[in-house]
Design a protein around this motif. Structure first.
Motif, PDB file in Angstrom:
ATOM      1  N   ILE A 119       9.722   8.339 -11.321  1.00 24.33           N
ATOM      2  CA  ILE A 119       8.730   7.856 -10.355  1.00 24.33           C
ATOM      3  C   ILE A 119       9.444   7.259  -9.147  1.00 24.33           C
ATOM      4  CG2 ILE A 119       6.853   6.209  -9.956  1.00 24.33           C
ATOM      5  CD1 ILE A 119       6.222   6.521 -13.007  1.00 24.33           C
ATOM      6  N   GLU A 120      10.476   6.463  -9.397  1.00 22.01           N
ATOM      7  CA  GLU A 120      11.241   5.854  -8.310  1.00 22.01           C
ATOM      8  C   GLU A 120      11.901   6.903  -7.424  1.00 22.01           C
ATOM      9  OE1 GLU A 120      12.549   1.518 -10.028  1.00 22.01           O
ATOM     10  OE2 GLU A 120      13.687   3.258 -10.731  1.00 22.01           O
ATOM     11  N   LYS A 121      12.420   7.979  -8.022  1.00 20.94           N
ATOM     12  CA  LYS A 121      13.035   9.049  -7.232  1.00 20.94           C
ATOM     13  C   LYS A 121      12.019   9.691  -6.287  1.00 20.94           C
ATOM     14  CE  LYS A 121      15.620  12.007  -9.495  1.00 20.94           C
ATOM     15  NZ  LYS A 121      16.226  12.807 -10.575  1.00 20.94           N
ATOM     16  N   ILE A 122      10.806   9.916  -6.774  1.00 20.25           N
ATOM     17  CA  ILE A 122       9.756  10.496  -5.919  1.00 20.25           C
ATOM     18  C   ILE A 122       9.399   9.522  -4.801  1.00 20.25           C
ATOM     19  CG2 ILE A 122       7.327  11.215  -5.845  1.00 20.25           C
ATOM     20  CD1 ILE A 122       9.220  13.330  -7.067  1.00 20.25           C
ATOM     21  N   LEU A 123       9.301   8.248  -5.116  1.00 15.70           N
ATOM     22  CA  LEU A 123       8.994   7.252  -4.082  1.00 15.70           C
ATOM     23  C   LEU A 123      10.093   7.191  -3.027  1.00 15.70           C
ATOM     24  CD1 LEU A 123       7.494   4.504  -6.371  1.00 15.70           C
ATOM     25  CD2 LEU A 123       6.310   5.632  -4.487  1.00 15.70           C
ATOM     26  N   GLN A 124      11.343   7.289  -3.437  1.00 18.70           N
ATOM     27  CA  GLN A 124      12.443   7.296  -2.469  1.00 18.70           C
ATOM     28  C   GLN A 124      12.361   8.543  -1.573  1.00 18.70           C
ATOM     29  OE1 GLN A 124      14.524   4.848  -1.733  1.00 18.70           O
ATOM     30  NE2 GLN A 124      13.389   3.676  -3.260  1.00 18.70           N
ATOM     31  N   LYS A 125      12.033   9.673  -2.171  1.00 21.15           N
ATOM     32  CA  LYS A 125      11.879  10.908  -1.390  1.00 21.15           C
ATOM     33  C   LYS A 125      10.745  10.740  -0.374  1.00 21.15           C
ATOM     34  CE  LYS A 125      11.145  15.869  -1.906  1.00 21.15           C
ATOM     35  NZ  LYS A 125      10.876  16.967  -2.836  1.00 21.15           N
ATOM     36  N   GLY A 136       6.008  -3.241 -11.226  1.00 19.92           N
ATOM     37  CA  GLY A 136       7.193  -3.901 -10.685  1.00 19.92           C
ATOM     38  C   GLY A 136       8.005  -3.078  -9.703  1.00 19.92           C
ATOM     39  N   ILE A 137       7.648  -1.828  -9.462  1.00 20.74           N
ATOM     40  CA  ILE A 137       8.357  -1.027  -8.451  1.00 20.74           C
ATOM     41  C   ILE A 137       7.895  -1.517  -7.080  1.00 20.74           C
ATOM     42  CG2 ILE A 137       8.716   1.265  -7.460  1.00 20.74           C
ATOM     43  CD1 ILE A 137       8.288   2.453 -10.251  1.00 20.74           C
ATOM     44  N   SER A 138       8.833  -2.008  -6.298  1.00 18.29           N
ATOM     45  CA  SER A 138       8.474  -2.668  -5.039  1.00 18.29           C
ATOM     46  C   SER A 138       7.786  -1.748  -4.030  1.00 18.29           C
ATOM     47  CB  SER A 138       9.713  -3.294  -4.402  1.00 18.29           C
ATOM     48  OG  SER A 138      10.661  -2.304  -4.076  1.00 18.29           O
ATOM     49  N   GLN A 139       8.038  -0.443  -4.121  1.00 14.90           N
ATOM     50  CA  GLN A 139       7.443   0.482  -3.159  1.00 14.90           C
ATOM     51  C   GLN A 139       5.999   0.853  -3.493  1.00 14.90           C
ATOM     52  OE1 GLN A 139      10.289   1.048  -4.834  1.00 14.90           O
ATOM     53  NE2 GLN A 139      11.922   1.503  -3.407  1.00 14.90           N
ATOM     54  N   VAL A 140       5.499   0.392  -4.627  1.00 15.79           N
ATOM     55  CA  VAL A 140       4.128   0.707  -5.035  1.00 15.79           C
ATOM     56  C   VAL A 140       3.188  -0.382  -4.533  1.00 15.79           C
ATOM     57  CG1 VAL A 140       2.556   1.063  -6.986  1.00 15.79           C
ATOM     58  CG2 VAL A 140       4.878   1.992  -7.071  1.00 15.79           C
ATOM     59  N   LYS A 141       2.275   0.031  -3.690  1.00 16.74           N
ATOM     60  CA  LYS A 141       1.294  -0.895  -3.132  1.00 16.74           C
ATOM     61  C   LYS A 141       0.095  -1.026  -4.080  1.00 16.74           C
ATOM     62  CE  LYS A 141      -1.349  -1.391   1.159  1.00 16.74           C
ATOM     63  NZ  LYS A 141      -1.575  -0.738   2.469  1.00 16.74           N
ATOM     64  N   GLU A 142      -0.405   0.111  -4.555  1.00 24.97           N
ATOM     65  CA  GLU A 142      -1.570   0.141  -5.439  1.00 24.97           C
ATOM     66  C   GLU A 142      -1.606   1.491  -6.144  1.00 24.97           C
ATOM     67  OE1 GLU A 142      -6.463  -0.229  -5.123  1.00 24.97           O
ATOM     68  OE2 GLU A 142      -5.246  -0.523  -3.342  1.00 24.97           O
ATOM     69  N   ILE A 143      -2.145   1.504  -7.364  1.00 22.79           N
ATOM     70  CA  ILE A 143      -2.306   2.764  -8.097  1.00 22.79           C
ATOM     71  C   ILE A 143      -3.784   2.983  -8.347  1.00 22.79           C
ATOM     72  CG2 ILE A 143      -1.833   4.022 -10.223  1.00 22.79           C
ATOM     73  CD1 ILE A 143       0.789   2.431 -10.420  1.00 22.79           C
ATOM     74  N   LYS A 166       5.000   0.014  -0.095  1.00 26.27           N
ATOM     75  CA  LYS A 166       4.669   1.033   0.901  1.00 26.27           C
ATOM     76  C   LYS A 166       3.572   1.994   0.462  1.00 26.27           C
ATOM     77  CE  LYS A 166       8.096   0.272   3.881  1.00 26.27           C
ATOM     78  NZ  LYS A 166       7.996   0.008   5.261  1.00 26.27           N
ATOM     79  N   GLY A 167       3.576   2.413  -0.803  1.00 23.97           N
ATOM     80  CA  GLY A 167       2.746   3.542  -1.178  1.00 23.97           C
ATOM     81  C   GLY A 167       1.505   3.205  -1.976  1.00 23.97           C
ATOM     82  N   LYS A 168       0.404   3.728  -1.516  1.00 21.73           N
ATOM     83  CA  LYS A 168      -0.838   3.683  -2.277  1.00 21.73           C
ATOM     84  C   LYS A 168      -0.912   5.012  -3.030  1.00 21.73           C
ATOM     85  CE  LYS A 168      -5.454   1.940  -1.786  1.00 21.73           C
ATOM     86  NZ  LYS A 168      -6.421   1.371  -0.865  1.00 21.73           N
ATOM     87  N   ILE A 169      -0.837   4.940  -4.354  1.00 21.02           N
ATOM     88  CA  ILE A 169      -0.673   6.128  -5.188  1.00 21.02           C
ATOM     89  C   ILE A 169      -1.969   6.526  -5.879  1.00 21.02           C
ATOM     90  CG2 ILE A 169       0.496   7.027  -7.242  1.00 21.02           C
ATOM     91  CD1 ILE A 169       2.856   5.214  -6.522  1.00 21.02           C
ATOM     92  N   LEU A 170      -2.259   7.811  -5.813  1.00 22.23           N
ATOM     93  CA  LEU A 170      -3.361   8.424  -6.537  1.00 22.23           C
ATOM     94  C   LEU A 170      -2.750   9.202  -7.698  1.00 22.23           C
ATOM     95  CD1 LEU A 170      -6.481   9.375  -6.356  1.00 22.23           C
ATOM     96  CD2 LEU A 170      -5.523  11.401  -5.276  1.00 22.23           C
ATOM     97  N   ILE A 171      -3.178   8.925  -8.916  1.00 19.68           N
ATOM     98  CA  ILE A 171      -2.740   9.727 -10.053  1.00 19.68           C
ATOM     99  C   ILE A 171      -3.981  10.314 -10.708  1.00 19.68           C
ATOM    100  CG2 ILE A 171      -2.509   7.644 -11.488  1.00 19.68           C
ATOM    101  CD1 ILE A 171      -0.472   9.389 -13.176  1.00 19.68           C
ATOM    102  N   VAL A 172      -3.904  11.625 -10.984  1.00 16.64           N
ATOM    103  CA  VAL A 172      -5.026  12.335 -11.595  1.00 16.64           C
ATOM    104  C   VAL A 172      -4.521  13.062 -12.829  1.00 16.64           C
ATOM    105  CG1 VAL A 172      -6.921  13.958 -11.238  1.00 16.64           C
ATOM    106  CG2 VAL A 172      -5.994  12.685  -9.280  1.00 16.64           C
ATOM    107  N   ASP A 213       0.396   5.117 -19.182  1.00 16.08           N
ATOM    108  CA  ASP A 213       1.863   5.166 -19.146  1.00 16.08           C
ATOM    109  C   ASP A 213       2.383   5.117 -17.711  1.00 16.08           C
ATOM    110  OD1 ASP A 213       1.879   5.343 -21.907  1.00 16.08           O
ATOM    111  OD2 ASP A 213       2.379   7.487 -21.957  1.00 16.08           O
ATOM    112  N   PHE A 214       1.735   5.843 -16.817  1.00 19.24           N
ATOM    113  CA  PHE A 214       2.160   5.866 -15.417  1.00 19.24           C
ATOM    114  C   PHE A 214       2.045   4.468 -14.814  1.00 19.24           C
ATOM    115  CE2 PHE A 214       1.837   6.407 -10.884  1.00 19.24           C
ATOM    116  CZ  PHE A 214       2.785   7.380 -10.604  1.00 19.24           C
TER     117      PHE A 214
END
Length: 122
Positions: free
Chosen positions: A113-119, A26-33, A4-10, A19-20
């Protein structure tokens, strides 16, 4: 669950970016980082119409700190789901006054990270 989520990390520390990415693997909710060690480049990506659903921002960075970056990103994308990823608990009140969606202290792990994605998905 579908990605689901396209993630931006800065974060100005490249080891944190690595590390991130590693913890998110492997987290299924992560589309791209999309990882940026320069806040200006991340801001430009969003300004240019780059697609992003969630942002994880370090706070203590040179030139543009994470608090200011959040304000600038929200000016462009008011709906952007933003979590701070920082070594400093002292900024938590400021972050939540600005309506940050989450706050994770370093060092972090996959579970956080998974908790934030669930939120985000709720």
């Amino acid at each position: 669950m579908e990605a689901k989520g396209k993630i931006l990390i800065v974060d100005d520390e490249r080891n944190v970016l690595r590390d991130f990415i590693s913890e998110s693997e492997g987290i299924s909710q992560v589309k791209e980082i999309l990882a940026f060690d320069d806040p200006r480049a991340a801001l430009q990506y969003v300004a240019d119409g780059g697609e992003v659903d969630l942002a994880f921002l370090d706070i203590n960075m040179p030139e543009i700190d994470g608090i200011e970056l959040m304000k600038l990103l929200r000016a462009q994308r008011p709906d952007l789901f933003i979590t701070f990823l920082t070594a400093y608990s002292s900024y938590a009140l400021d972050a939540f006054e600005l309506e940050a969606d989450g706050y994770i202290l370093k060092p972090f792990d996959r579970r956080e990270i998974e908790k934030i994605l669930q939120k985000y998905l709720r």
